[in-house]
Design a protein around this motif. Structure first.
Motif, mmCIF file in Angstrom:
data_model
loop_
_atom_site.group_PDB
_atom_site.id
_atom_site.type_symbol
_atom_site.label_atom_id
_atom_site.label_comp_id
_atom_site.label_asym_id
_atom_site.label_seq_id
_atom_site.Cartn_x
_atom_site.Cartn_y
_atom_site.Cartn_z
ATOM 1 N N TYR A 48 0.803 -1.221 0.000
ATOM 2 C CA TYR A 48 0.000 0.000 0.000
ATOM 3 C C TYR A 48 0.839 1.275 0.000
ATOM 4 C CZ TYR A 48 -3.636 -3.254 1.623
ATOM 5 O OH TYR A 48 -4.504 -4.304 1.749
ATOM 6 N N PHE A 49 2.008 1.220 0.628
ATOM 7 C CA PHE A 49 2.679 2.503 0.867
ATOM 8 C C PHE A 49 4.190 2.519 0.694
ATOM 9 C CE2 PHE A 49 1.843 0.473 4.998
ATOM 10 C CZ PHE A 49 3.134 0.310 5.470
ATOM 11 N N LEU A 50 4.856 1.384 0.673
ATOM 12 C CA LEU A 50 6.317 1.430 0.583
ATOM 13 C C LEU A 50 6.774 1.609 -0.862
ATOM 14 C CD1 LEU A 50 7.784 -1.188 3.064
ATOM 15 C CD2 LEU A 50 7.466 1.261 3.369
ATOM 16 N N PRO A 51 7.838 2.379 -1.089
ATOM 17 C CA PRO A 51 8.384 2.527 -2.451
ATOM 18 C C PRO A 51 8.776 1.171 -3.030
ATOM 19 C CG PRO A 51 9.372 4.131 -0.950
ATOM 20 C CD PRO A 51 8.576 3.182 -0.093
ATOM 21 N N ARG A 52 8.549 1.021 -4.333
ATOM 22 C CA ARG A 52 8.932 -0.176 -5.084
ATOM 23 C C ARG A 52 8.230 -1.437 -4.584
ATOM 24 N NH1 ARG A 52 13.319 2.770 -4.099
ATOM 25 N NH2 ARG A 52 13.932 1.458 -2.354
ATOM 26 N N GLY A 54 4.805 -1.852 -5.131
ATOM 27 C CA GLY A 54 3.497 -1.852 -5.763
ATOM 28 C C GLY A 54 3.409 -2.714 -7.009
ATOM 29 N N ARG A 55 4.387 -3.604 -7.194
ATOM 30 C CA ARG A 55 4.393 -4.455 -8.390
ATOM 31 C C ARG A 55 4.037 -5.894 -8.025
ATOM 32 N NH1 ARG A 55 9.353 -1.661 -8.494
ATOM 33 N NH2 ARG A 55 9.371 0.093 -9.947
ATOM 34 N N GLY A 56 3.674 -6.661 -9.053
ATOM 35 C CA GLY A 56 3.421 -8.085 -8.845
ATOM 36 C C GLY A 56 2.225 -8.379 -7.972
#
Length: 424
Positions: A48-52, A54-56
């Motif tokens: 939901y919120f951490l960089p990198r 949001g994939r897969g």
């Protein structure tokens, strides 16, 4: 009953709340209830919120899983960095709209979820929302108000984490529920002391476990598969989160080996953004001491029992738990456990009977507990047997699910909470 479970993530996503609500839903379905699940398409809260992170993701859509209709919807990560910053500020300063900012930062932020929750609410007798601090509970609360459906909240409250959970918005959501389900008496007592929850119907339902799950673990295959050497094994099972006390556990192993402890350490669980840091610490200790710390980054569900069967002691010293289902899984296999003297562990573990309790952040104290158990097989056997007996007596699902069903029936029969409560 027709029941809607509004969850943040759902199986095959892993986590304590995910596993709990999967088991509850499947057992209620087996008892003749119609269960629908609404969740985001995330694998973990980090999505939901951490960089990198949001994939897969899982594909959105509907499917049938073990008799439950599961509907997954997408969510937004837009502005996550800014919300993370504002959440940190709102925890410390009286920022206008601070409670809402803190809730939004956790996610899942999803108009699709809000629409789906209201749509699904029109088809059911009861809405159940789990866990806090994620925003799906708020969507469920709003859908219950608009559709005038009774609501049950299962907060899975981490009583030792006030910076996350002490939010008046969460109290408002729980006040709008016919019942709030606590997993332990300690959580119930904590919730009832909160000024914002006076008069709320807090019930304890507890957590269950399958006494004899399918599958006979193959010890030799498991050790070979994961590179676990012969001899005693100290095992951690859970997400690779620093809040689980993993760096302290690694530091404790150095003291353990200094004291002559003859065991390796296995850290097994789903990887997180903290996994590289944990691996770096483990590699440094292993290289310097000539001992083995094995970090397993994810494993099939069928290997969980096999890993527990190969262990001598289970350890998870984290104050940030709402229950700790894995303690029950360890006891089922006859293992003594080491937990934290603060938080839910202290309400689940009976010190010196089925395990030991130590303070988080004290590697030397933890090392002493591990040495005491590894060097005393008879004490390990006695504690493991007592843990197994407690699981049979108190935590068999066939008994626990009846408590959940009763709370659900009472809430559905009571109808929506009063208009006064809804307006708060």
């Amino acid at each position: 009953m027709k029941i809607l479970h509004c969850l943040h993530n759902y199986h095959p996503a892993r986590g304590g709340a995910e596993e709990l609500m999967r088991r509850v839903g499947e057992r209620l379905a087996a008892r003749g209830h119609e269960i629908a699940v609404l969740a985001s398409n995330a694998w973990s809260v980090e999505n939901y919120f951490l960089p990198r992170c949001g994939r897969g993701l899982m594909p959105p859509g509907e499917e049938i899983l073990n008799g439950l209709r599961v509907r997954r919807v997408p969510f937004s990560r837009r502005g996550a960095r800014f919300l993370n910053l504002m959440r940190a500020v709102a925890r410390r300063l009286p920022v206008p709209g601070g409670p809402r900012i803190r809730a939004l930062a956790w996610g899942p932020r999803s108009r699709a979820y809000a629409r789906a929750a209201e749509e699904e609410a029109g088809r059911v007798d009861l809405i159940v929302a789990c866990p806090l601090p994620t925003l799906n509970v708020g969507y469920a609360w709003k859908a219950a108000r608009r559709r005038r459906r009774p609501l049950v909240v299962v907060p899975c409250f981490h009583t030792e984490d006030p910076s996350t959970y002490d939010n008046p918005l969460y109290d408002r959501w729980m006040r709008g529920a016919e019942a709030v389900i606590a997993l332990t008496e300690g959580e119930k007592e904590y919730l009832e002391r909160r000024p914002g929850l006076r008069g709320v119907n807090v019930r304890v339902a507890g957590v269950g476990i399958d006494l004899d799950p399918d599958g006979a673990p193959d010890g030799d295959r498991t050790r070979e598969k994961y590179g676990i050497p012969a001899g005693d094994v100290i095992l951690f099972l859970g997400q690779h989160g620093l809040h689980k006390g993993l760096k302290d556990l690694i530091a404790a192993m150095e003291i353990f080996w200094d004291g002559g402890g003859p065991a390796c350490l296995v850290i097994a669980g789903n990887p997180t953004s903290h996994t590289p840091e944990i691996e770096k610490s483990a590699s440094a200790v292993s290289a310097a001491r000539g001992r083995k710390i094995i970090v397993i980054k994810g494993f099939p569900e069928e290997d969980k029992r096999a890993l527990l069967r190969e262990a001598s002691v289970f350890v998870m010293v984290s104050p940030f738990e709402s229950f700790g289902i894995v303690f029950l899984e360890a006891w089922r296999e006859g293992l003594p456990v080491v937990g934290c003297v603060r938080g839910a562990s202290a309400k689940v573990i009976e010190p010196f009977a089925d395990g030991l309790l130590v303070e988080a952040g004290r590697p030397r104290e933890l090392a002493g507990a591990l040495l005491a158990l590894i060097l005393d097989p008879e004490t390990r056997r006695r504690m493991g047997e007592r843990g197994r007996a407690r699981v049979v007596e108190r935590y068999a699902w066939e008994n626990v699910i009846m408590e959940w069903e009763k709370i659900y029936r009472d809430a559905a029969g009571a109808g929506p909470a009063s208009a006064v409560s809804r307006r708060r």
